[in-house]
Design a protein around this motif. Sequence first.
Motif, PDB file in Angstrom:
ATOM      1  N   VAL A 109     -10.523   2.558  -4.281  1.00 54.11           N
ATOM      2  CA  VAL A 109      -9.520   3.601  -4.488  1.00 54.11           C
ATOM      3  C   VAL A 109     -10.197   4.917  -4.138  1.00 54.11           C
ATOM      4  O   VAL A 109     -11.154   5.323  -4.805  1.00 54.11           O
ATOM      5  CB  VAL A 109      -8.984   3.641  -5.936  1.00 54.11           C
ATOM      6  N   SER A 110      -9.715   5.547  -3.078  1.00 51.26           N
ATOM      7  CA  SER A 110     -10.279   6.823  -2.637  1.00 51.26           C
ATOM      8  C   SER A 110      -9.348   7.955  -3.039  1.00 51.26           C
ATOM      9  O   SER A 110      -8.220   7.730  -3.485  1.00 51.26           O
ATOM     10  CB  SER A 110     -10.459   6.815  -1.113  1.00 51.26           C
ATOM     11  N   THR A 119       2.719   4.599   0.813  1.00 46.25           N
ATOM     12  CA  THR A 119       2.934   5.316   2.069  1.00 46.25           C
ATOM     13  C   THR A 119       3.725   6.586   1.780  1.00 46.25           C
ATOM     14  O   THR A 119       4.268   6.752   0.693  1.00 46.25           O
ATOM     15  CB  THR A 119       3.725   4.466   3.079  1.00 46.25           C
ATOM     16  N   HIS A 167       0.858  -1.187   0.000  1.00 49.99           N
ATOM     17  CA  HIS A 167       0.000   0.000   0.000  1.00 49.99           C
ATOM     18  C   HIS A 167       0.892   1.234   0.000  1.00 49.99           C
ATOM     19  O   HIS A 167       1.898   1.269   0.698  1.00 49.99           O
ATOM     20  CB  HIS A 167      -0.896  -0.023   1.233  1.00 49.99           C
ATOM     21  N   MET A 211     -15.421   5.319   8.772  1.00 44.94           N
ATOM     22  CA  MET A 211     -15.384   5.139   7.321  1.00 44.94           C
ATOM     23  C   MET A 211     -16.311   6.149   6.665  1.00 44.94           C
ATOM     24  O   MET A 211     -17.171   6.730   7.317  1.00 44.94           O
ATOM     25  CB  MET A 211     -15.817   3.718   6.967  1.00 44.94           C
ATOM     26  N   MET A 213      -5.093   0.739  -4.125  1.00 42.21           N
ATOM     27  CA  MET A 213      -6.400   0.571  -3.479  1.00 42.21           C
ATOM     28  C   MET A 213      -6.251   0.143  -2.030  1.00 42.21           C
ATOM     29  O   MET A 213      -5.242  -0.432  -1.619  1.00 42.21           O
ATOM     30  CB  MET A 213      -7.232  -0.464  -4.238  1.00 42.21           C
ATOM     31  N   THR A 214      -7.272   0.450  -1.265  1.00 33.02           N
ATOM     32  CA  THR A 214      -7.408  -0.108   0.069  1.00 33.02           C
ATOM     33  C   THR A 214      -8.133  -1.427  -0.125  1.00 33.02           C
ATOM     34  O   THR A 214      -9.265  -1.448  -0.611  1.00 33.02           O
ATOM     35  CB  THR A 214      -8.225   0.835   0.974  1.00 33.02           C
ATOM     36  N   PRO A 215      -7.462  -2.542   0.182  1.00 34.17           N
ATOM     37  CA  PRO A 215      -8.077  -3.843  -0.095  1.00 34.17           C
ATOM     38  C   PRO A 215      -9.291  -4.106   0.781  1.00 34.17           C
ATOM     39  O   PRO A 215      -9.376  -3.631   1.908  1.00 34.17           O
ATOM     40  CB  PRO A 215      -6.962  -4.849   0.186  1.00 34.17           C
ATOM     41  N   GLY A 231     -11.810  -4.011  -3.426  1.00 37.15           N
ATOM     42  CA  GLY A 231     -11.134  -2.883  -2.808  1.00 37.15           C
ATOM     43  C   GLY A 231     -11.763  -1.577  -3.212  1.00 37.15           C
ATOM     44  O   GLY A 231     -12.728  -1.545  -3.981  1.00 37.15           O
ATOM     45  N   CYS A 239     -13.681  -4.455   1.151  1.00 37.81           N
ATOM     46  CA  CYS A 239     -14.775  -3.482   1.134  1.00 37.81           C
ATOM     47  C   CYS A 239     -15.679  -3.753   2.317  1.00 37.81           C
ATOM     48  O   CYS A 239     -16.051  -4.898   2.567  1.00 37.81           O
ATOM     49  CB  CYS A 239     -15.607  -3.621  -0.140  1.00 37.81           C
ATOM     50  N   THR A 277      -7.835   9.841  -1.031  1.00 38.59           N
ATOM     51  CA  THR A 277      -6.677   9.735  -0.149  1.00 38.59           C
ATOM     52  C   THR A 277      -5.657   8.749  -0.707  1.00 38.59           C
ATOM     53  O   THR A 277      -4.449   9.017  -0.693  1.00 38.59           O
ATOM     54  CB  THR A 277      -7.113   9.309   1.267  1.00 38.59           C
ATOM     55  N   ASP A 278      -6.122   7.608  -1.207  1.00 37.92           N
ATOM     56  CA  ASP A 278      -5.211   6.627  -1.806  1.00 37.92           C
ATOM     57  C   ASP A 278      -4.442   7.247  -2.963  1.00 37.92           C
ATOM     58  O   ASP A 278      -3.250   6.990  -3.139  1.00 37.92           O
ATOM     59  CB  ASP A 278      -5.983   5.397  -2.304  1.00 37.92           C
TER      60      ASP A 278
END
Length: 165
Positions: A87-88, A5, A3, A138, A113-115, A85, A117, A90-91
């Motif tokens: 993707v926001s 960073t 992810h 969230m 992506m944030t894995p 996942g 959901c 922020t991501d």
Amino acid sequence: MVHPTLPKGDVHTTPAPYPMSVPLPSIAEGEALTIADDGTRVRDLMHRGIISCTPDDTVGTVAKIMVDKEIHAVVVMDEQGMAVGVVSQTDMVLARQGRTPDQARAMLAREVMTPGCATCDADMLLSDAVSLLTARRMHRLVVTEKDQPVGVLSMTDVVRKIIGE
């Protein structure tokens, strides 16, 4: 899958909002709020339809989807139509850190992506869904019917209901 960073050399000089002797609150420490229940179901407020991308779409493609659809996140769907996942915004901001714009745009959705959901059923009471969102800190839930994704409930949807739009 790594992810994105912030780079190791990234130094923040702004003061911390918490005293250094107090641990920062974690997601696990969040408490659900008790929300007034007027009988509204998630299906009554959710955004029907999934705006999605594939894990192999580039960040540039995902950004275009977000801008064109005026949304804050895109659900990443696999070949079987399952949400894998999100993707926001922020991501995407984190993906840009330490990279040129071209490098960031060329990254794949699966890399940023944030894995996983967080989901809820369309028949769930809206008050329960909001409690779930606030407890986990969230912004959105993927809404399912018969375990298939059919829409998204976001905090933006809830705010619109609150102010009566």
